[in-house]
Motif scaffolding. Structure first.
Motif, PDB file in Angstrom:
ATOM      1  N   ALA A 163      -4.086  -0.671  -6.646  1.00  0.00           N
ATOM      2  CA  ALA A 163      -3.146  -1.352  -5.764  1.00  0.00           C
ATOM      3  C   ALA A 163      -1.768  -1.369  -6.423  1.00  0.00           C
ATOM      4  O   ALA A 163      -1.660  -1.550  -7.638  1.00  0.00           O
ATOM      5  CB  ALA A 163      -3.617  -2.772  -5.482  1.00  0.00           C
TER       6      ALA A 163
ATOM      7  N   LEU B 260      -3.591  -5.172   3.249  1.00  0.00           N
ATOM      8  CA  LEU B 260      -3.122  -3.826   2.930  1.00  0.00           C
ATOM      9  C   LEU B 260      -3.128  -3.557   1.429  1.00  0.00           C
ATOM     10  O   LEU B 260      -3.203  -2.403   1.003  1.00  0.00           O
ATOM     11  CB  LEU B 260      -1.718  -3.608   3.497  1.00  0.00           C
ATOM     12  CG  LEU B 260      -1.599  -3.662   5.025  1.00  0.00           C
ATOM     13  CD1 LEU B 260      -0.140  -3.531   5.453  1.00  0.00           C
ATOM     14  CD2 LEU B 260      -2.447  -2.583   5.671  1.00  0.00           C
TER      15      LEU B 260
ATOM     16  N   THR C 238      -1.188   3.841   3.006  1.00  0.00           N
ATOM     17  CA  THR C 238      -1.286   3.566   4.436  1.00  0.00           C
ATOM     18  C   THR C 238      -0.204   4.328   5.191  1.00  0.00           C
ATOM     19  O   THR C 238       0.965   4.291   4.819  1.00  0.00           O
ATOM     20  CB  THR C 238      -1.120   2.062   4.701  1.00  0.00           C
ATOM     21  OG1 THR C 238      -2.185   1.355   4.066  1.00  0.00           O
ATOM     22  CG2 THR C 238      -1.139   1.762   6.190  1.00  0.00           C
TER      23      THR C 238
ATOM     24  N   VAL D 132      -6.095  -1.478   0.473  1.00  0.00           N
ATOM     25  CA  VAL D 132      -6.316  -0.170   1.095  1.00  0.00           C
ATOM     26  C   VAL D 132      -6.412   0.949   0.066  1.00  0.00           C
ATOM     27  O   VAL D 132      -7.332   1.777   0.098  1.00  0.00           O
ATOM     28  CB  VAL D 132      -5.204   0.133   2.120  1.00  0.00           C
ATOM     29  CG1 VAL D 132      -5.256   1.603   2.547  1.00  0.00           C
ATOM     30  CG2 VAL D 132      -5.330  -0.782   3.329  1.00  0.00           C
ATOM     31  N   ASP D 133      -5.458   0.993  -0.874  1.00  0.00           N
ATOM     32  CA  ASP D 133      -5.434   2.115  -1.815  1.00  0.00           C
ATOM     33  C   ASP D 133      -6.703   2.179  -2.668  1.00  0.00           C
ATOM     34  O   ASP D 133      -7.282   3.255  -2.824  1.00  0.00           O
ATOM     35  CB  ASP D 133      -4.183   2.035  -2.693  1.00  0.00           C
ATOM     36  CG  ASP D 133      -2.898   2.182  -1.873  1.00  0.00           C
ATOM     37  OD1 ASP D 133      -2.979   2.253  -0.629  1.00  0.00           O
ATOM     38  OD2 ASP D 133      -1.814   2.203  -2.477  1.00  0.00           O
TER      39      ASP D 133
ATOM     40  N   SER E 199       0.839  -1.198   0.000  1.00  0.00           N
ATOM     41  CA  SER E 199       0.000   0.000   0.000  1.00  0.00           C
ATOM     42  C   SER E 199       0.871   1.244   0.000  1.00  0.00           C
ATOM     43  O   SER E 199       1.719   1.417   0.878  1.00  0.00           O
ATOM     44  CB  SER E 199      -0.910   0.020   1.237  1.00  0.00           C
ATOM     45  OG  SER E 199      -1.533   1.297   1.391  1.00  0.00           O
TER      46      SER E 199
END
Length: 343
Positions: free
Chosen positions: A262, A250, A44, A253-254, A41
């Motif tokens: 990602a 993770l 994060t 997340v993006d 990520s």
């Protein structure tokens, strides 16, 4: 022999955002875990383990603050209560290139309590405010505080508000709130992460009562659905153990929180992108097992994941172990379908 010349994934560093963070965790959020997390990520916000002011001032400063530029955006968490020492360490944080300096007011262990560090400081709001003020004066970095909603003996809503108001008056604008009290006697740090009940509604109320403050919620959060629910009431979420034990989350997340692609397409791609860094660490004299313990969860839930972990556990600690051990472990993974990032 594995190809250790694979170039790491190139990336520009985005502006730090606390919308999604990985919590500081002792012995876990080391540079080795953080490097993997950043490959998964770009957005994060990562935090170091807590480092005490005494360790930075009187110990091996370089070792404690060492990190790879790829880890940015990255926050340094400090443990301490002496305003002068906190100011000195805040200057070090800026000197070493961190994006934020955070004060720990949440750790409940006996060892740190005896040095006036961590959750016991919730009983001394004025002392926290003094430290925060000194840090703000010493650095251009954002100064943030991570704390509990209370401690035994000081666990009322009014006392929580007194703490937040006192520290905010010293200039702190961001509060990362673990939605449990800390019980300072009779419970281990592990028990303090599970036994006191979660009161998410108190964190929501803080944001309602102090809308100009940035309020980040932490404690027991495991899924993206839970994250989105919390984000309806707060400015950001912070995950700890779930992100460590299942780091592949993770990779989602993006897309899920920032509307961006990602950075990697598969767990294998992420791990292979880590090879040059691993080799660099091995060349510095780091034992492979000190690195691989942080990648154990990468293939959690995948066919062959258990065999991957077993191979690393049984072989990474052998003298002279290198990247070939990870290659052998990767060969245990069976991938019947595309390895998409979690949603």
């Amino acid at each position: 022999m594995p190809d250790s010349s694979i170039a790491p994934i190139s990336q520009s560093v985005p502006e730090p955002s606390r919308r999604f963070c990985v919590a500081p965790m002792m012995d876990w959020t080391t540079p080795h875990f953080r490097y993997l997390a950043r490959l998964l990520s770009r957005r994060t916000l990562l935090y170091t383990e807590m480092v005490t002011t005494g360790a930075l001032i009187h110990g091996d400063t370089e070792r404690f603050l060492r990190h790879d530029p790829l880890e940015y955006p990255l926050a340094l968490q400090l443990g301490g209560s002496d305003a002068g020492e906190l100011a000195h360490c805040a200057r070090l944080a800026q000197q070493y290139g961190f994006d934020e300096v955070n004060l720990n007011v949440g750790c409940p262990s006996d060892r740190v309590q005896n040095n006036m560090i961590g959750a016991c400081l919730m009983g001394h709001p004025a002392k926290v405010a003094e430290g925060v003020s000194a840090m703000i004066e010493a650095t251009e970095l954002p100064v943030t505080v991570k704390h509990r909603i209370g401690i035994n003996g000081r666990e009322s809503w009014d006392e929580l508000c007194e703490f937040v108001e006192t520290v905010a008056a010293a200039g702190c604008k961001t509060f990362i709130v673990h939605a449990r009290i800390a019980i300072l006697e009779g419970l281990s740090p592990k028990e303090n992460r599970d036994i006191p009940p979660l009161k998410y509604d108190w964190v929501y109320r803080l944001k309602q009562q102090y809308p100009k403050l940035e309020i980040i919620i932490n404690g027991g959060i495991k899924t993206f659905d839970e994250c989105h629910d919390h984000l309806a009431h707060t400015d950001g979420v912070m995950l700890g153990r779930e992100a460590y034990h299942n780091p592949w989350m993770l990779a989602g997340v993006d897309p899920a929180f920032f509307g961006e692609a990602a950075p990697v397409a598969s767990r294998q791609e992420a791990l292979r992108a880590m090879f040059p860094f691993i080799q660099q660490e091995l060349d510095r004299g780091v034992y492979l097992t000190h690195i691989t313990r942080h990648i154990m969860g990468l293939f959690l839930g995948m066919p062959g994941g258990r065999q991957f972990r077993r191979h690393l556990s049984e072989n990474a600690n052998k003298p002279g172990s290198g990247l070939e051990v990870i290659e052998q472990a990767l060969a245990k993974i069976r991938q019947p379908a595309p390895d998409t990032a979690p949603a």
